[in-house]
Structures are given as C-alpha cells and as structure tokens.
Design a protein around this motif. Structure first.
Motif, short mmCIF file in Angstrom:
data_model
loop_
_atom_site.label_atom_id
_atom_site.label_comp_id
_atom_site.label_asym_id
_atom_site.label_seq_id
_atom_site.Cartn_x
_atom_site.Cartn_y
_atom_site.Cartn_z
N THR A 1 -1.24 -3.01 -8.84
CA THR A 1 0.10 -2.83 -8.26
C THR A 1 -0.06 -2.59 -6.77
O THR A 1 -1.11 -2.14 -6.31
CB THR A 1 0.84 -1.64 -8.90
N ARG A 2 1.01 -2.88 -6.03
CA ARG A 2 0.98 -2.64 -4.58
C ARG A 2 1.28 -1.17 -4.28
O ARG A 2 0.80 -0.62 -3.30
CB ARG A 2 2.00 -3.54 -3.89
N GLU A 3 2.09 -0.54 -5.14
CA GLU A 3 2.47 0.85 -4.93
C GLU A 3 2.24 1.63 -6.22
O GLU A 3 2.28 1.06 -7.30
CB GLU A 3 3.94 0.92 -4.52
N PRO A 4 2.00 2.93 -6.11
CA PRO A 4 1.82 3.74 -7.32
C PRO A 4 3.03 3.64 -8.23
O PRO A 4 4.17 3.57 -7.78
CB PRO A 4 1.65 5.16 -6.80
#
Length: 186
Positions: A18-21
């Motif tokens: 994923t790009r963000e948590p």
C-alpha cells in the motif's frame, strides 16, 4: 527495493503493498479448541467407574507414583520409561483385548480411591505394570496431536488397537512406544 522475504510474501499474496498505512481487517472469530491432556474424553471426575477396587491395580498405581515422584523431577519421565521397558521385557505373551481392557478399567476404578493425580500417563503406565505382573504384554504409547498441541499416553494391544480409549485417540501419533512385539504363532 523490498527485502527477499517481503518480496516473496507479496508474490504469494500474503502481503499487499500500500502507499499509505491502512488498518487491518477484523480477525475471523472461531471457537478456541480446548486443550486436552488425555483426560477430557473420559468420564473421570464426572461419574465413578463401576466395578470393584483392585489391590493389584492400587499397587501398580503406587509403583507409578513412586517412580515419578521419588528422585529429581527432571528425570521422572526417564525413570518411568526405564521401568516400563523393564516390566515389558519380562512378559511371556500378548494380552488379549479383554485382558488389557480389564486392566485399564481396574486402574481407572482404583484411581478413584487415590489422593494423587491420575491422568493418562499414570493410568497407562499402571495398566502396563499391572499386566506385566501377569506376564502379559501390551504396547505403551506416548503420543502427540497437533492444533492445538496435545499429549496423550495410552496402551494398545500388540495388534495396534487402543485399549479402552475413545476413537479420537487415533488422532495422536505415537512418539514413543514401549512393549514387547510378540510373534503370533499358529
């Protein structure tokens, strides 16, 4: 560049990049399996086993208790194994299913009158000792089952049939067996 383990987990679908948590999915709920140390399927503690008290079974239980309690705790299982090997080496013929069952049940009945722990380990060892006093052999088994990990001890006939045990005993893989393997003579 991902590390080799992370790359492998991404390839197998165990991880998702994923790009963000992001938050984890809610865990699936399932009932936890109950651990069994060999006594959960027997009526011990729920109802008394019918039948008479056996003095010979009491001696076999006392022998088992003495072997495991006298001396260092770390070596208790080793002492019990050596005693079982010695008792099995003095047998003359295999116990029949009926003889073996009678011994196991006598030990279970007599255990009701003892103030000490009598679980599968003590019960199976005492039954083996009891039969050895009659020069009859069985195979003493100590096994393991997985998920969750469970240990169990039992006796079986030399033909491999568990004695006075529930069908679930077959889920256990014997890790140690002790007992004379007699040749059947026709």
């Amino acid at each position: 560049m991902p590390q080799p383990l992370a790359a492998h987990l991404i390839r197998t679908g165990a991880l998702s990049p994923t790009r963000e948590p992001a938050s984890w999915d809610a865990p699936l709920s399932a009932p936890a399996p109950a651990a069994s140390w060999g006594g959960s399927e027997h009526p011990a503690g729920v109802a008394r086993a019918a039948g008479p008290f056996s003095a010979t079974a009491a001696v076999a239980l006392a022998t088992t208790w003495s072997i495991t309690r006298v001396g260092g705790r770390k070596r208790a299982m080793n002492r019990l194994i050596r005693a079982l090997q010695a008792s099995c080496s003095a047998t003359c013929r295999p116990a029949s299913s009926a003889e073996a069952s009678e011994a196991v049940l006598a030990v279970r009945r007599t255990a009701w009158h003892t103030p000490v722990r009598t679980a599968c380990l003590e019960e199976s060892a005492a039954a083996t000792f009891l039969l050895a006093t009659r020069r009859l052999s069985v195979v003493w088994c100590h096994g393991i089952a997985a998920d969750p990990v469970r240990l169990h001890a039992w006796v079986q006939t030399v033909d491999g049939d568990p004695v006075a045990e529930p069908p679930s005993t077959r889920a256990y893989t014997p890790a140690l067996t002790i007992g004379a393997r007699h040749q059947h003579r026709l």
